[in-house]
Design an enzyme around this catalytic site. Structure first.
Site, PDB file in Angstrom:
ATOM      1  N   HIS A  93      -6.672  -4.624  -1.355  1.00 46.84           N
ATOM      2  CA  HIS A  93      -6.229  -5.438  -0.226  1.00 46.84           C
ATOM      3  C   HIS A  93      -5.552  -6.732  -0.667  1.00 46.84           C
ATOM      4  CE1 HIS A  93      -8.827  -2.579   1.852  1.00 46.84           C
ATOM      5  NE2 HIS A  93      -7.971  -2.762   2.838  1.00 46.84           N
ATOM      6  N   CYS A 142      -0.874   5.164   8.017  1.00 48.22           N
ATOM      7  CA  CYS A 142      -0.720   3.716   7.860  1.00 48.22           C
ATOM      8  C   CYS A 142      -1.095   3.222   6.468  1.00 48.22           C
ATOM      9  CB  CYS A 142      -1.525   2.981   8.928  1.00 48.22           C
ATOM     10  SG  CYS A 142      -3.268   3.440   8.944  1.00 48.22           S
TER      11      CYS A 142
HETATM   12  C1  PEP Z   1      -5.970   3.008   4.146  1.00 47.69           C
HETATM   13  O1  PEP Z   1      -7.086   3.146   3.628  1.00 47.69           O
HETATM   14  O2  PEP Z   1      -4.977   3.696   3.860  1.00 47.69           O
HETATM   15  C2  PEP Z   1      -5.764   1.963   5.175  1.00 47.69           C
HETATM   16  C3  PEP Z   1      -4.627   1.869   5.826  1.00 47.69           C
HETATM   17  O3  PEP Z   1      -6.776   1.075   5.367  1.00 47.69           O
HETATM   18  P1  PEP Z   1      -7.064  -0.135   4.359  1.00 47.69           P
HETATM   19  O4  PEP Z   1      -5.915  -0.199   3.373  1.00 47.69           O
HETATM   20  O5  PEP Z   1      -7.172  -1.355   5.173  1.00 47.69           O
HETATM   21  O6  PEP Z   1      -8.347   0.261   3.730  1.00 47.69           O
END
Ligand code: PEP
Ligand code: MG
Length: 595
Positions: free
Chosen positions: A209, A525
Site C-alpha cells: 500500500h 481494481c
Molecule cells: C487488491 O487486493 O487488489 C485491492 C485492490 O485491495 P488492496 O490493494 O487495497 O488490498
C-alpha cells in the site's frame, strides 16, 4: 534484485553514486534529500496503575520483538550488499540485536516500570539518560561510540512504543525528497504532495500500500534500496528515478541535465493524453469499457475529476482510521466521505469497509488484539470488522447517511465465505433500522453490497458468493499475494509477485465467469487494471469495468481505443491454455505490438 551501487568522480570532487532499488511509482524528481531515519520523538511520562503494570511490561516486550524483527530485516538486506559497508552493517546490527536480548537498557527499563509505575517509553528514556550520564563521564571514544549504538536502539524502541499517530508528522522542506528506512501506508497518508517531490526507502515492495499510495499521490518512488541505509546524508542533492528504480546521490551537472530532459519528455507525453479526458473508453469495434478511479485519500479528488474517471470503483476507507489513537465518530466519517462523494455527483462511488490488518495497522482498533492476530492471514478486512461490530455499524451508518440521493455501493474486503457477507448485511440492516427509527433519511433502495474477490478460496467459490452478494470487485493484488504466497510489501520477494502466473489468471477468469453467469456486475481494481500492458488480456477475460489510480485512466483509455475486443478475446483464449507465465508475458507483448 536491488543491490549494486557504483561511484564516479565529478569534476568538483563530489562523488556521484547510484543506488538500485525497486521502481515503485513512476516519475522523476530532482531535489534535496530529507532523511527521516530515527526521528526525534517527544516522550510523555505518565503513571501506570499497579494493576496495569503487567500490561506495560508486555508492551515493552512486544516493542522489543518488533525492534528485533526490524533489525533482523535490515541485517538481511545489509548481508546482501557487496564490500565492507555490508559487513560493517551486519556487525553493527548484531550489536543492536544483542542490546535487545538482555541488556542493561531493557533490564533497566523493566525495573523502572515495576518500581516507579511509569509508562514503558518513559522508562526506556529514563534508563537511556542514566546510561548516557555514566558513559559521558568516562570520556572515552570507544565508549562514546557504544553510547551512539544504545541511543539508536533506545530511540527505535521509543519510536515503536510511541508510534503515536496523534503526533504531527515532521514537515518536509518544499520540493524535498523523503529518504527513510521504511515508510508505512500511514506515513504516506501524512505526506503533503504539494511539498514533497518523491520518496525513497530502504525497505518495501512495489505492490504494497505504500507504493500504491505513492502512485496515487503522483510521487515518484523507489523502495527496497538497501544501500540507502548508509548512502544518503541530510540535504544532499538526489535524483529519484521511479521508472528504473534508481536513486542518484550527488548527481553531476551532466546527469542532472539528462534527467531534466527525460522529465520534460515524460511530462509532454502525459499532457498529450489530456485531450482524451472526456472521450468515451470505446474500443475500435464499439465496446464501451467503464474506467473508474481507486481513491485512498481525499486529496486525490481533484486529480480524479481531471482524469475523466466515470466514478470511484474503490474507495479504500482505511485512511480515516490511520494516524490516530481513536475511532472516528459517525459524524466525522460522514464529513470525510461527503468530501469524496460530493465531488462525484451522481456517479457511482464504491466505498470499501475497513481493510485494516496486514501492513495497515489502525492503533485504535488493535489495542485489544495481539499484533500477530492482524497479520495478512489474521484478523484482516471483514474479519476485523465482524470482530468489532460496533465499529462496522458506525461505518455503515455513515455510508448510509452519505448515500442518500447518491449512487453509493458498499464493498466488503477479504471475504472468504457467504456467511461473512450475511453477517455484514445483518449489521447493515440493523444500522438502517436504527437510522430510520431516529428519523434520519436513508438511501432508497439500500446500497448494493459487493465483495472483494482477493482470496483464492473466495475465487474458487465465486458461485456461492455471487448468490450472497450484489457485485464483485476482483482484488488482483491480494489474489496474487495469497495465491502465490508472496508478501506484496516485501522487497525480498518482489521479483516473485507475478499476476501473470496462470494460477492467478485462472482465478480471475473463474470469478469473472461466475459473475457473468449470476448476472452480477464484476470489476477489477488491483494494480493490473491500471497497466496498459494488460488491458487487452483483462478485456479478453470479459472484464469491462476497470478501476485504477486516476492518473492511469488516460493511458488505459488510449489502449482501449486502439483495441479490437474480438482479437483480444481470441488472444486471451490462447493465453489461458498456457502454463508458463514467461510465455504468457511474451504472448501479451506480441499482441500489444501488433494490435
Ligand atoms: C487488491 O487486493 O487488489 C485491492 C485492490 O485491495 P488492496 O490493494 O487495497 O488490498
Ligand atoms: Mg486487497
Amino acid at each position: 534484485m536491488p543491490k549494486k551501487s557504483q561511484a564516479i568522480e565529478t569534476p568538483r570532487g563530489k562523488r556521484e553514486r547510484t543506488f538500485k532499488g525497486l521502481a515503485a511509482a513512476p516519475g522523476i524528481a530532482i531535489g534535496k534529500a530529507y532523511v527521516r531515519f530515527g526521528r526525534h520523538i517527544e516522550v510523555q511520562e505518565y503513571v501506570v496503575a499497579k494493576t496495569k503494570i503487567r500490561g506495560e511490561l508486555k508492551r515493552l516486550d512486544a516493542a522489543v520483538n518488533v525492534a528485533r524483527r526490524q533489525i533482523t530485516s535490515l541485517q538481511e538486506r545489509a548481508a546482501g550488499m557487496r564490500g565492507t559497508t555490508g559487513d560493517e552493517l551486519v556487525f553493527l546490527f548484531d550489536a543492536y540485536l544483542a542490546m535487545l536480548d538482555d541488556s542493561r537498557l531493557v533490564r533497566g527499563a523493566r525495573s523502572i516500570i515495576e518500581e516507579e509505575c511509569i509508562n514503558a517509553e518513559a522508562a526506556v528514556q529514563r534508563e537511556f539518560t542514566a546510561l548516557a550520564k555514566r558513559f559521558e563521564a568516562m570520556k572515552d571514544a570507544y565508549i562514546a561510540a557504544r553510547l551512539d549504538d544504545i541511543r539508536e536502539v533506545a530511540s527505535r524502541l521509543i519510536g515503536i512504543l510511541v508510534r503515536s499517530p496523534a503526533n504531527e508528522p515532521p514537515k518536509t522542506p518544499k520540493g524535498g525528497i523523503i529518504v527513510a528506512e521504511q515508510l508505512s501506508p500511514a506515513d504516506m497518508a501524512q505526506i503533503d504532495p504539494e511539498s514533497v517531490s518523491a520518496v525513497a526507502a530502504a525497505l518495501g515492495g512495489t505492490e504494497g500500500h505504500t507504493a500504491i499510495m505513492a502512485r496515487a499521490l503522483g510521487l515518484p518512488a523507489v523502495l527496497g534500496a538497501a544501500d540507502l541505509l548508509v548512502g544518503v546524508e541530510q540535504s544532499q542533492q538526489i535524483i529519484v528515478d521511479g521508472y528504473s528504480g534508481k536513486i542518484i546521490v550527488n548527481p553531476t551537472p551532466a546527469t542532472i541535465k539528462r534527467f531534466e530532459k527525460r522529465q520534460a519528455e515524460k511530462q509532454k507525453r502525459t499532457r498529450a493524453l489530456d485531450s482524451l479526458r472526456f472521450e468515451p473508453a470505446q474500443s475500435r469495434d464499439g465496446t464501451i469499457i467503464q474506467l473508474m478511479a481507486n481513491v485512498e485519500l481525499p486529496v486525490e479528488m481533484e486529480n480524479v475529476k481531471q482524469s475523466g474517471a466515470e466514478g470511484v470503483g474503490l474507495l479504500r476507507s482505511e485512511f480515516m482510521f490511520m494516524n490516530r489513537d481513536d475511532i472516528p465518530s459517525e459524524d466525522e466519517q460522514v464529513a470525510i466521505l461527503e468530501q469524496i462523494v460530493s465531488v462525484m455527483g451522481m456517479q457511482s462511488v464504491t466505498i470499501r469497509t475497513l481493510d485494516i490488518g496486514g501492513e495497515k495497522p489502525a492503533p485504535a482498533l488493535l489495542t485489544e488484539i495481539d499484533e500477530a492476530a492482524v497479520s495478512a492471514l489474521g484478523l484482516r478486512g471483514i474479519r476485523l470488522s465482524l470482530a468489532n461490530p460496533d465499529t462496522l455499524r458506525t461505518q455503515f451508518r455513515a455510508i448510509l447517511r452519505v448515500g442518500v440521493k447518491r449512487n453509493v455501493r458498499i464493498l466488503l474486503p477479504m471475504v472468504t465465505t457467504p456467511g461473512e457477507v450475511k453477517r455484514a448485511k445483518k449489521i447493515l440492516n440493523e444500522a438502517a433500522d436504527e437510522l430510520m427509527a431516529e428519523g434520519i433519511a436513508l438511501p432508497d433502495p439500500l446500497p448494493p453490497v459487493g465483495v472483494m474477490i482477493e482470496v483464492p478460496g473466495a475465487a474458487l467459490t465465486a458461485d456461492s458468493l455471487a448468490r450472497a452478494s450484489d457485485f464483485f470487485a476482483i482484488g488482483s493484488n491480494d489474489l496474487t499475494m495469497y495465491t502465490l504466497a508472496v508478501d506484496r510489501a516485501n522487497e525480498h520477494v518482489a521479483h516473485l509477485f507475478n499476476t501473470l502466473h496462470p494460477a492467478v489468471l485462472r482465478l480471475i477468469q473463474f470469478t469473472t465467469q461466475a459473475a457473468l453467469r449470476a448476472r452480477i456486475p464484476v470489476s477489477i481494481c488491483g494494480e493490473i487494471a491500471g497497466d496498459p500492458r494488460y488491458t487487452a488480456l483483462l478485456i479478453g477475460l470479459g472484464l469491462h469495468d476497470l478501476s485504477m489510480t486516476a492518473s492511469n485512466i488516460p493511458i488505459i483509455k488510449k489502449r482501449i481505443m486502439e483495441l479490437d475486443t474480438l482479437a483480444a478475446t481470441q488472444r486471451t483464449q490462447q493465453i489461458m491454455e498456457q502454463t508458463d507465465s514467461g510465455r504468457i508475458a511474451m504472448m501479451i507483448d506480441d499482441f500489444n505490438t501488433l494490435a
